[in-house]
Design a protein around this motif. Sequence first.
Motif, mmCIF file in Angstrom:
data_model
loop_
_atom_site.group_PDB
_atom_site.id
_atom_site.type_symbol
_atom_site.label_atom_id
_atom_site.label_comp_id
_atom_site.label_asym_id
_atom_site.label_seq_id
_atom_site.Cartn_x
_atom_site.Cartn_y
_atom_site.Cartn_z
ATOM 1 N N ASN A 362 0.818 -1.170 -0.037
ATOM 2 C CA ASN A 362 -0.069 0.083 0.038
ATOM 3 C C ASN A 362 0.788 1.170 0.056
ATOM 4 O O ASN A 362 0.221 2.182 0.430
ATOM 5 N N ALA A 363 2.122 1.157 -0.337
ATOM 6 C CA ALA A 363 2.893 2.220 -0.466
ATOM 7 C C ALA A 363 3.530 2.423 -1.872
ATOM 8 O O ALA A 363 4.323 3.396 -2.134
ATOM 9 N N LEU A 364 3.448 1.622 -2.811
ATOM 10 C CA LEU A 364 3.943 1.435 -4.120
ATOM 11 C C LEU A 364 3.458 2.639 -4.877
ATOM 12 O O LEU A 364 2.405 2.730 -5.077
ATOM 13 N N HIS A 365 4.532 3.512 -5.511
ATOM 14 C CA HIS A 365 4.131 4.513 -6.478
ATOM 15 C C HIS A 365 4.063 3.805 -7.700
ATOM 16 O O HIS A 365 3.258 4.076 -8.745
ATOM 17 N N ASP A 366 5.129 3.017 -7.979
ATOM 18 C CA ASP A 366 5.439 2.562 -9.374
ATOM 19 C C ASP A 366 6.538 1.274 -9.251
ATOM 20 O O ASP A 366 7.400 1.592 -8.374
ATOM 21 N N ILE A 367 6.518 0.525 -9.851
ATOM 22 C CA ILE A 367 7.900 -0.376 -10.197
ATOM 23 C C ILE A 367 9.150 0.737 -10.678
ATOM 24 O O ILE A 367 8.611 1.676 -11.500
ATOM 25 N N SER A 368 10.221 0.534 -10.319
ATOM 26 C CA SER A 368 11.385 1.277 -10.925
ATOM 27 C C SER A 368 12.063 0.962 -12.531
ATOM 28 O O SER A 368 12.700 2.028 -12.843
ATOM 29 N N PHE A 369 11.594 -0.100 -12.811
ATOM 30 C CA PHE A 369 11.781 -0.505 -14.321
ATOM 31 C C PHE A 369 11.128 -1.563 -14.623
ATOM 32 O O PHE A 369 10.485 -2.246 -13.637
ATOM 33 N N ASP A 370 10.744 -2.069 -15.724
ATOM 34 C CA ASP A 370 10.235 -3.186 -16.363
ATOM 35 C C ASP A 370 11.120 -4.253 -15.577
ATOM 36 O O ASP A 370 12.125 -4.527 -16.094
ATOM 37 N N THR A 371 10.463 -5.349 -14.914
ATOM 38 C CA THR A 371 11.085 -6.214 -14.373
ATOM 39 C C THR A 371 11.810 -7.296 -15.396
ATOM 40 O O THR A 371 11.042 -7.579 -16.345
ATOM 41 N N ILE A 372 12.952 -7.603 -15.120
ATOM 42 C CA ILE A 372 13.551 -8.418 -15.924
ATOM 43 C C ILE A 372 13.404 -9.818 -15.177
ATOM 44 O O ILE A 372 14.105 -10.204 -14.152
ATOM 45 N N CYS A 373 12.963 -10.698 -15.731
ATOM 46 C CA CYS A 373 12.406 -11.980 -15.403
ATOM 47 C C CYS A 373 12.800 -13.149 -16.259
ATOM 48 O O CYS A 373 12.070 -13.348 -17.318
ATOM 49 N N GLY A 374 14.016 -13.579 -16.202
ATOM 50 C CA GLY A 374 14.623 -14.537 -17.398
ATOM 51 C C GLY A 374 14.997 -15.883 -16.987
ATOM 52 O O GLY A 374 15.617 -16.534 -16.042
ATOM 53 N N ALA A 375 14.044 -16.966 -17.359
ATOM 54 C CA ALA A 375 14.031 -18.532 -16.908
ATOM 55 C C ALA A 375 15.054 -19.225 -17.857
ATOM 56 O O ALA A 375 14.954 -18.947 -19.129
ATOM 57 N N GLY A 376 15.973 -19.957 -17.411
ATOM 58 C CA GLY A 376 16.919 -20.746 -18.014
ATOM 59 C C GLY A 376 17.674 -19.866 -19.057
ATOM 60 O O GLY A 376 18.382 -18.747 -18.689
ATOM 61 N N ASN A 378 17.031 -17.493 -21.233
ATOM 62 C CA ASN A 378 16.460 -16.060 -21.012
ATOM 63 C C ASN A 378 17.267 -15.399 -20.113
ATOM 64 O O ASN A 378 17.457 -14.086 -19.961
ATOM 65 N N GLY A 379 17.763 -15.788 -19.043
ATOM 66 C CA GLY A 379 18.535 -15.228 -18.085
ATOM 67 C C GLY A 379 19.660 -14.586 -18.443
ATOM 68 O O GLY A 379 20.476 -13.702 -17.912
ATOM 69 N N ALA A 380 20.414 -15.215 -19.546
ATOM 70 C CA ALA A 380 21.746 -14.804 -20.167
ATOM 71 C C ALA A 380 21.377 -13.424 -20.882
ATOM 72 O O ALA A 380 22.288 -12.669 -21.375
ATOM 73 N N ILE A 381 20.155 -13.087 -21.272
ATOM 74 C CA ILE A 381 19.893 -11.772 -21.867
ATOM 75 C C ILE A 381 19.985 -10.951 -20.801
ATOM 76 O O ILE A 381 18.916 -10.798 -20.110
ATOM 77 N N MET A 382 20.843 -9.742 -20.426
ATOM 78 C CA MET A 382 21.179 -9.024 -19.418
ATOM 79 C C MET A 382 19.870 -8.202 -19.259
ATOM 80 O O MET A 382 19.685 -8.042 -17.825
ATOM 81 N N HIS A 383 19.154 -7.511 -20.262
ATOM 82 C CA HIS A 383 18.426 -6.447 -19.932
ATOM 83 C C HIS A 383 17.148 -7.397 -20.531
ATOM 84 O O HIS A 383 16.284 -6.649 -21.091
ATOM 85 N N TYR A 384 16.688 -8.344 -20.592
ATOM 86 C CA TYR A 384 15.686 -9.146 -21.072
ATOM 87 C C TYR A 384 14.211 -8.757 -20.601
ATOM 88 O O TYR A 384 14.208 -8.404 -19.382
ATOM 89 N N ARG A 385 13.381 -8.341 -21.624
ATOM 90 C CA ARG A 385 12.028 -8.219 -20.865
ATOM 91 C C ARG A 385 11.079 -9.190 -21.752
ATOM 92 O O ARG A 385 11.060 -9.163 -22.782
ATOM 93 N N VAL A 386 10.365 -9.878 -20.758
ATOM 94 C CA VAL A 386 9.363 -10.601 -21.343
ATOM 95 C C VAL A 386 8.331 -10.344 -22.172
ATOM 96 O O VAL A 386 7.825 -9.065 -21.729
ATOM 97 N N THR A 387 7.973 -10.724 -23.133
ATOM 98 C CA THR A 387 6.829 -10.197 -23.750
ATOM 99 C C THR A 387 6.000 -11.570 -24.082
ATOM 100 O O THR A 387 6.397 -12.815 -23.791
ATOM 101 N N ASP A 388 4.693 -11.376 -24.805
ATOM 102 C CA ASP A 388 3.682 -12.520 -24.916
ATOM 103 C C ASP A 388 4.535 -13.590 -25.750
ATOM 104 O O ASP A 388 4.353 -14.615 -25.653
ATOM 105 N N GLY A 389 5.424 -13.103 -26.871
ATOM 106 C CA GLY A 389 5.997 -13.674 -27.828
ATOM 107 C C GLY A 389 7.140 -14.557 -27.073
ATOM 108 O O GLY A 389 7.593 -15.879 -27.335
ATOM 109 N N SER A 390 7.849 -14.037 -26.110
ATOM 110 C CA SER A 390 9.179 -14.737 -25.589
ATOM 111 C C SER A 390 8.606 -15.107 -24.358
ATOM 112 O O SER A 390 9.523 -16.045 -23.729
ATOM 113 N N ASN A 391 7.468 -15.507 -23.627
ATOM 114 C CA ASN A 391 7.067 -15.774 -22.430
ATOM 115 C C ASN A 391 7.549 -17.302 -22.298
ATOM 116 O O ASN A 391 6.978 -18.123 -23.109
#
Length: 599
Positions: A362-376, A378-391
């Motif tokens: 109940n204190a969040l203004h926003d996230i500070s950047f688009d979350t980088i979440c890389g499985a397997g 995809n984690g080697a893509i340093m600034h990876y941003r998941v999309t519907d196509g890459s999920n």
Amino acid sequence: MFQTFDATTSPAQGPARLAGLRAALAAAGLQGFLVPRADAHQGEYVARRDERLSWLTGFTGSAGFCIVLPDVAGIFIDGRYRVQVKHQVDLGHFTPVPWPEEQPGDWIRAHLAEGVIGFDPWLHTADEIARIETALEGHGVTLSPVASNPLDRIWTDQPAPPAGRAFPHPDELAGETSAAKRLRLGAALAKAGRKAAVITLPDSLCWLLNIRGADVPRNPVLHGFAVLHDDGRLTLYADPAKFDDAVHAHLGDHVTIRPPSAFVPALHTLAGPVQVDPKTAPLAVTLELHEAGIEVAGGDDPCRLPKACKTPAEIAGMREAHLRDGAAMVEFLCWLDDTAPKGGLTEIDVVSALEGFRRATNALHDISFDTICGAGPNGAIMHYRVTDGSNRPVRLNELLLVDSGAQYPDGTTDITRTIAVGDPGQEARECYTRVLQGLIAISRVRWPRGLAGRDLDALARFNLWLAGMDYDHGTGHGVGAFLSVHEGPQRIARISEVPLEPGMILSNEPGYYREGAFGIRLENLIVVEEAADLGDHRRQLSFETLTFAPFDRRLILPDLLAPGEREWVDGYHARVLELIGPRLTAQARDWLTAAAAPL
């Protein structure tokens, strides 16, 4: 007539847009054009209107640029994006160029014998253009500023300028009033013999005026230009509709707001010398001042260093924000540890869940950047941003890298944890442990005053180097206080020459990435402080850790750690349990008790 295009972006559209831009250049008598990532405010993060590089090429990274020539279009990317760029651009039409190893001037010399390359002077700094021009000396190619950006002319549905509303940032959180800041910086200008300074960085404006905005995604900053006078008066050139009565009252009588269209005419009326930062201000500012015969004095943005050295109030706010965020992270890690092994999770599920735990504060203004979440892999893509196509599904016996952060009114967070889902194998554990050793080294170091981030960077890499490993990004970036998650000038990197000073907040984030297999990064935020006197009375500095969340003990090889490193991990985990435990649900507290047990 050249072709026009819509605002959507994909690799498939790149070739047609490139052809359209080349046609526009030919009509203007230009043999090339520079397409930067930056906007007129030279911030790292840009509004949708300014996503020119992404619109043309499909590349969405936060750093890079494209040089379009008649027969080749080079897209310059650093080590963070060399995997990502291969997935986002049409490699038949855009050629990735390793940068900064290959400099733009040298590349142009190799690919164009003669001609004129245009650039938009509002989108490039004086230093940037000067470096290219120096490299082109004696060659048949010249650079020329253009009055109208040809890419904008073919981008017919380019979004409108951002119109986010400004809002006050309380003086008690800032630790100093805007009036005091302006008088202090104005006095420094007067002492240096400057009548005024032009300020163009959004976070500098917001810091100086103790306001925040909503013009850039994830960063609470305002777009505008400002002129600070040597007596502390300031004129802000920004859309007046962004400011309500509360903001006007907060700003006071010595801040005048005028529309952006008044900025260039106002430059022509200033008394010199006028200080302009050649590293951060658009070249157009200097060109306009020169045209009016006004003396330009080079110098740093007067806000950057004072902004980097946080007040006690800002540091206190950052501490509280990190405790709040640490509790949300532990609730998330507890949930992930229970849910991921059962299967069915995807990267998007993980991103959504983590944001949900932060919103539950109940204190969040926003996230500070688009979350980088890389499985397997995809984690080697340093600034990876998941999309519907890459999920990608979160699979057993793989690593999951999650780099995320939050904007709270009292502070900005940025934390990375790499998590084992099942058993990722002994090699992954060794790599993880060596990355952890780098984070520990930075956390424990003491150093004499006057050293810069470049003097510490190798400490984080030492144990990786021993195993023939490394990572292609800096070890740490500066972080703002409820401002930009990436803040200059402080850094821990090979190229950083800015001495570290008390109050500077940085990230501590070594990593290791194996393309096609996995990525590992661990990140805490740290603040520079005076080190305790050990008896020889030498003044040294050290780091206080702000971030509190456990590392994955299942990935740590205790035998690889030196005794002091093991003690650090156990001490850190005990501190996490002490500070975060009381803020947790019963289930998460039980999970943390086990996760933070001594090695």
